[in-house]
Design an enzyme around this catalytic site. Structure first.
Site, mmCIF file in Angstrom:
data_model
loop_
_atom_site.group_PDB
_atom_site.id
_atom_site.type_symbol
_atom_site.label_atom_id
_atom_site.label_comp_id
_atom_site.label_asym_id
_atom_site.label_seq_id
_atom_site.Cartn_x
_atom_site.Cartn_y
_atom_site.Cartn_z
ATOM 1 N N SER A 183 3.113 1.734 -2.992
ATOM 2 C CA SER A 183 3.328 3.046 -3.597
ATOM 3 C C SER A 183 2.246 4.033 -3.192
ATOM 4 C CB SER A 183 3.351 2.911 -5.123
ATOM 5 O OG SER A 183 3.342 4.187 -5.739
ATOM 6 N N TYR A 206 5.478 9.852 -2.143
ATOM 7 C CA TYR A 206 5.630 11.019 -3.005
ATOM 8 C C TYR A 206 4.925 12.151 -2.258
ATOM 9 C CZ TYR A 206 6.951 8.074 -7.015
ATOM 10 O OH TYR A 206 7.584 7.200 -7.865
ATOM 11 N N THR A 232 10.831 8.778 -1.722
ATOM 12 C CA THR A 232 11.523 8.659 -3.005
ATOM 13 C C THR A 232 12.134 10.002 -3.384
ATOM 14 O OG1 THR A 232 10.158 6.847 -3.810
ATOM 15 C CG2 THR A 232 11.211 8.217 -5.468
ATOM 16 N N LYS A 308 14.769 6.589 -0.511
ATOM 17 C CA LYS A 308 14.856 5.695 -1.668
ATOM 18 C C LYS A 308 15.370 6.471 -2.876
ATOM 19 C CE LYS A 308 12.053 2.522 -4.462
ATOM 20 N NZ LYS A 308 12.214 3.147 -5.781
ATOM 21 N N HIS A 332 15.227 3.621 -9.376
ATOM 22 C CA HIS A 332 13.854 3.510 -9.881
ATOM 23 C C HIS A 332 13.755 2.431 -10.964
ATOM 24 C CE1 HIS A 332 10.506 6.247 -8.708
ATOM 25 N NE2 HIS A 332 9.859 5.597 -9.653
#
Length: 441
Positions: A183, A206, A232, A308, A332
């Protein structure tokens, strides 16, 4: 030269496992009231030695027994019978707010539950009289080979679960040669995770609402050999994480040091943002991304791009048009929106839209090796897990993660043998009966 040295490394490993099984079996018999003297035990030892190892492996399972009492919450990874056993252990080990962060869905958690419950609406068809003693579970993805189609999905802030955070996870995954995605807001650096894993992992992205920050993140990923960015796209509308809010009320610790306001404070302990100017960032998630942003990202790097959070065939088709390299079907873990659409339920629609042109990954609700089989049968290239390995991490650190991977892989290999599939390519839509209503529309 010893007898073992006459065999290959793989044969030696199998032989040692067989010998260990025999020893454990005899140890069990020695404790049994059915064996009254040494003569009887000696005779049984000769008999067991004459049994083919494969036959022993098949029949021995029913004679397995716990060597000590196990309570409602397991106290070691070896006590776990399935991955769900790790959840109560994680809850016991974590502060209530941290467990709440891991456990929560959105609103009433109905989508979270649907992710797993819909797997029970898919039945597996079995074929008999196929020699499946040797199977190949290797997954090929973007030119790399992994030992299993089971991979570790990105989960943020794993330092909330264990001091070694993502590094412990990377060691467990790397030792088993399984795929891992880190992440953007993990607590371990990309450099440390790559080292622990033994090869470059993928990076979930992100991008923030500052393109300069996005460019800096891309550069950091490229310099560390990251093969793919996983953008994402399902966190644009905010979310109502009620389970987290309820459990946080039970936590009387002072959390301001870790959770002070403002973006700079939010990412101050996130290594991906170290030495990056985030002063102009106002939002990590709700950045107003559009398909034009995906095109811009595609044009900005030679790394592969996966999206994603795709949950419809229409969006999958648009993703193909803008040139992405893969789709990640995900909601998620049921914490993006309360849509009641499970990831396994929409997977066939997305796979159909993609038409085999790019790989399709899926996660959400995977708790059994049979779930992995079902997802592959419906067209997934790889199947991700999130909460289960974090339960293992929270409860026992790296050994807990390794145990979760072991259990799921063992269950997956078992169903492959029972079905008669000796490789992933033999797991097809004809391997299952899909009774999920909205998957048939």
């Amino acid at each position: 030269m010893s007898e073992l040295n006459l065999f290959s490394a793989e044969q030696t490993s199998e032989l040692l496992e067989m010998q260990d099984a025999r020893r454990n079996f005899l140890r069990f018999l020695a404790c049994s009231p059915l064996v009254s003297n040494a003569t009887t035990l000696g005779s049984l030892a000769v008999l067991v030695g004459a049994i083919p190892a494969a036959a022993l492996a098949q029949s021995y399972d029913v004679l397995r027994a716990q060597t000590r009492k196990v309570g409602d919450v397991i106290e070691s990874p070896e006590d776990a019978l399935n991955v769900m056993d790790f959840e109560p252990a994680a809850k016991k080990a974590l502060p209530s707010a941290h467990f709440g962060y891991l456990a929560t869905g959105v609103d009433g958690d109905d989508t979270l539950r649907a992710n797993h419950e819909d797997y029970s609406k898919i039945r597996i068809k079995v074929s008999r009289l196929i020699d499946a003693r040797k199977i190949d579970t290797s997954m090929h993805l973007l030119g790399a080979q992994y030992s299993s189609p089971i991979f570790l999905s990105p989960v943020s802030s794993q330092g909330a679960f264990h001091a070694e955070a993502e590094v412990a996870v990377a060691r467990a995954a790397g030792a088993k040669k399984q795929h891992m995605i880190l992440s953007t807001v993990g607590n371990s650096s990309l450099e440390d995770v790559n080292k622990a894993h033994g090869s470059p992992v993928w990076l979930q992205l992100y991008p923030t609402d500052d393109w300069k920050v996005t460019q800096a993140l891309i550069k950091r990923a490229e310099s560390n050999g990251v093969p793919a960015l996983v953008l994402t796209v399902d966190r644009q509308g905010g979310r109502n994480t009620e389970t987290l809010f309820r459990l946080r009320r039970l936590d009387d610790r002072t959390c301001v040091a870790c959770h002070a306001g403002g973006f700079a404070n939010e990412v101050s302990r996130k290594p991906m943002f170290s030495n990056i100017d985030v002063s102009h960032v106002t939002n990590l998630y709700g950045t107003g991304m559009s398909w034009d942003f995906v095109k811009k990202l595609r044009d900005s790097t030679k790394m592969k791009i996966f999206l994603k959070g795709i949950m419809t065939g229409d969006d999958a088709a648009k993703a193909l048009q803008v040139g992405v390299d893969g789709i990640f079907v995900s909601n998620h873990g049921g914490r993006a929106e309360e849509s009641l659409q499970s990831t396994i339920g929409v997977l066939p629609e997305v796979v159909k839209a993609v038409g085999g042109r790019i790989p399709v990954l899926v996660d959400g609700g995977v708790r059994r090796g049979t779930d992995v089989f079902k997802a592959l049968a419906l067209g997934a290239t790889g199947v991700g897990i999130g909460r289960p390995y974090c339960w293992g991490l929270a409860a026992f650190g790296e050994p807990g993660v390794a145990a979760v991977l072991n259990i799921l892989q063992r269950e997956f290999e078992t169903i492959m043998r029972q079905v008669g599939a000796t490789s992933l390519k033999q797991i097809t839509p004809t391997s299952v009966i899909n009774d999920i209503a909205y998957a048939k529309r």
